[in-house]
Design an enzyme around this catalytic site. Structure first.
Site, PDB file in Angstrom:
ATOM      1  N   LYS A   1       0.836  -1.211   0.000  1.00 45.25           N
ATOM      2  CA  LYS A   1       0.000   0.000   0.000  1.00 45.25           C
ATOM      3  C   LYS A   1       0.872   1.263   0.000  1.00 45.25           C
ATOM      4  CE  LYS A   1      -3.880  -2.194   2.410  1.00 45.25           C
ATOM      5  NZ  LYS A   1      -4.920  -2.003   3.449  1.00 45.25           N
TER       6      LYS A   1
ATOM      7  N   ASN B   1      -1.889  -0.016   6.883  1.00 42.07           N
ATOM      8  CA  ASN B   1      -1.381  -1.307   7.371  1.00 42.07           C
ATOM      9  C   ASN B   1      -0.474  -2.015   6.353  1.00 42.07           C
ATOM     10  OD1 ASN B   1      -3.374  -2.092   5.628  1.00 42.07           O
ATOM     11  ND2 ASN B   1      -4.445  -3.440   7.055  1.00 42.07           N
TER      12      ASN B   1
ATOM     13  N   TYR C   1     -12.270  -1.742  -3.847  1.00 41.11           N
ATOM     14  CA  TYR C   1     -12.822  -2.008  -2.507  1.00 41.11           C
ATOM     15  C   TYR C   1     -14.356  -1.940  -2.504  1.00 41.11           C
ATOM     16  CZ  TYR C   1      -8.270  -1.999  -0.113  1.00 41.11           C
ATOM     17  OH  TYR C   1      -7.010  -2.308   0.347  1.00 41.11           O
TER      18      TYR C   1
ATOM     19  N   GLU D   1      -9.798  -9.763  -7.683  1.00 36.01           N
ATOM     20  CA  GLU D   1      -8.736  -8.782  -7.457  1.00 36.01           C
ATOM     21  C   GLU D   1      -7.590  -8.933  -8.474  1.00 36.01           C
ATOM     22  OE1 GLU D   1      -7.692  -9.020  -3.310  1.00 36.01           O
ATOM     23  OE2 GLU D   1      -9.524  -7.970  -2.722  1.00 36.01           O
TER      24      GLU D   1
ATOM     25  N   HIS E   1      -1.856  -5.520   1.573  1.00 34.58           N
ATOM     26  CA  HIS E   1      -3.175  -6.137   1.394  1.00 34.58           C
ATOM     27  C   HIS E   1      -2.995  -7.532   0.820  1.00 34.58           C
ATOM     28  CE1 HIS E   1      -7.299  -6.771  -0.083  1.00 34.58           C
ATOM     29  NE2 HIS E   1      -6.712  -7.243  -1.174  1.00 34.58           N
TER      30      HIS E   1
HETATM   31  P1  CMP Z   1      -7.347  -4.611   3.471  1.00 30.85           P
HETATM   32  O1  CMP Z   1      -6.815  -5.986   3.665  1.00 30.85           O
HETATM   33  O2  CMP Z   1      -6.736  -3.806   2.385  1.00 30.85           O
HETATM   34  O3  CMP Z   1      -8.933  -4.675   3.231  1.00 30.85           O
HETATM   35  C1  CMP Z   1      -9.793  -3.597   3.564  1.00 30.85           C
HETATM   36  C2  CMP Z   1      -9.095  -2.513   4.285  1.00 30.85           C
HETATM   37  O4  CMP Z   1      -9.902  -1.580   4.968  1.00 30.85           O
HETATM   38  C3  CMP Z   1      -8.251  -3.121   5.385  1.00 30.85           C
HETATM   39  O5  CMP Z   1      -7.158  -3.821   4.835  1.00 30.85           O
HETATM   40  C4  CMP Z   1      -7.900  -1.914   6.207  1.00 30.85           C
HETATM   41  O6  CMP Z   1      -6.709  -1.277   5.790  1.00 30.85           O
HETATM   42  C5  CMP Z   1      -9.054  -0.944   5.931  1.00 30.85           C
HETATM   43  N1  CMP Z   1      -9.784  -0.609   7.142  1.00 30.85           N
HETATM   44  C6  CMP Z   1      -9.846   0.609   7.688  1.00 30.85           C
HETATM   45  N2  CMP Z   1     -10.589   0.591   8.794  1.00 30.85           N
HETATM   46  C7  CMP Z   1     -11.005  -0.671   8.975  1.00 30.85           C
HETATM   47  C8  CMP Z   1     -11.790  -1.317   9.951  1.00 30.85           C
HETATM   48  N3  CMP Z   1     -12.318  -0.655  10.984  1.00 30.85           N
HETATM   49  N4  CMP Z   1     -11.996  -2.641   9.822  1.00 30.85           N
HETATM   50  C9  CMP Z   1     -11.471  -3.336   8.773  1.00 30.85           C
HETATM   51  N5  CMP Z   1     -10.720  -2.756   7.813  1.00 30.85           N
HETATM   52  C10 CMP Z   1     -10.473  -1.451   7.910  1.00 30.85           C
END
Ligand code: CMP
Length: 139
Positions: A9, A112, A49, A126, A115
């Site tokens: 990311k 984070n 998303y 995806e 992904h």
């Molecule tokens: P990702 O695996 O990219 O899939 C969805 C993303 O939403 C997740 O990682 C997080 O980075 C983001 N996200 C932000 N807030 C939340 C939340 N409260 N719960 C889950 N995903 C979140």
């Protein structure tokens, strides 16, 4: 053999973690069979998303994911989906196990670092979102 999609990311790219993420995957038996750097616009991030549309974090997540370049990759291996998820750790770095990418490098649940697809259907969607057949290689 299974395939999954992973993304370094924008926060991971800015922190110079591309190599570290790829190294973890490769060391653990995952083969990179497709890879490129992209910069999603807001619409492209919303499309990626789409399953999260309507959730409270959707706006902020899609702003963040379109804020800078990402590295998208197709990983192949036995149990690639599960293996990738184990190496990443839980979505929220505070819940992620010691030694996982998110535990070590993530800032918070949104920033984070990485992904990974969460299941076979999601992986198929995806991968096809970013890669066509000519951009995935056998070697
Ligand atoms: P990702 O695996 O990219 O899939 C969805 C993303 O939403 C997740 O990682 C997080 O980075 C983001 N996200 C932000 N807030 C939340 C939340 N409260 N719960 C889950 N995903 C979140």
């Amino acid at each position: 053999m299974e395939r999954t999609l992973s993304i370094v990311k924008p926060d991971g790219v800015k922190k110079s973690l591309i190599g570290e993420v790829v190294r973890r995957f490769e060391r653990n038996g995952l083969k990179v069979v497709g890879m490129k750097m992209i910069h999603m616009d807001k619409k492209e991030a919303e499309g990626f998303y789409a399953v999260h549309r309507g959730k409270p974090f959707f706006e902020s997540l899609t702003d963040f994911m379109s804020s800078g370049p990402c590295v998208v990759m197709v990983l192949e291996g036995e149990n690639a989906i599960q293996k990738t998820r184990e190496l990443m750790g839980a979505t929220d770095p505070a819940q992620a196990k010691e030694g996982t990418l998110r535990r070590q490098f993530a800032t918070n649940v949104e920033r984070n670092v990485v992904h990974g697809s969460d299941g076979p259907d999601t992986a198929a969607f995806e991968i096809s979102y970013f890669f066509n057949a000519l951009e995935i290689f056998e070697y």
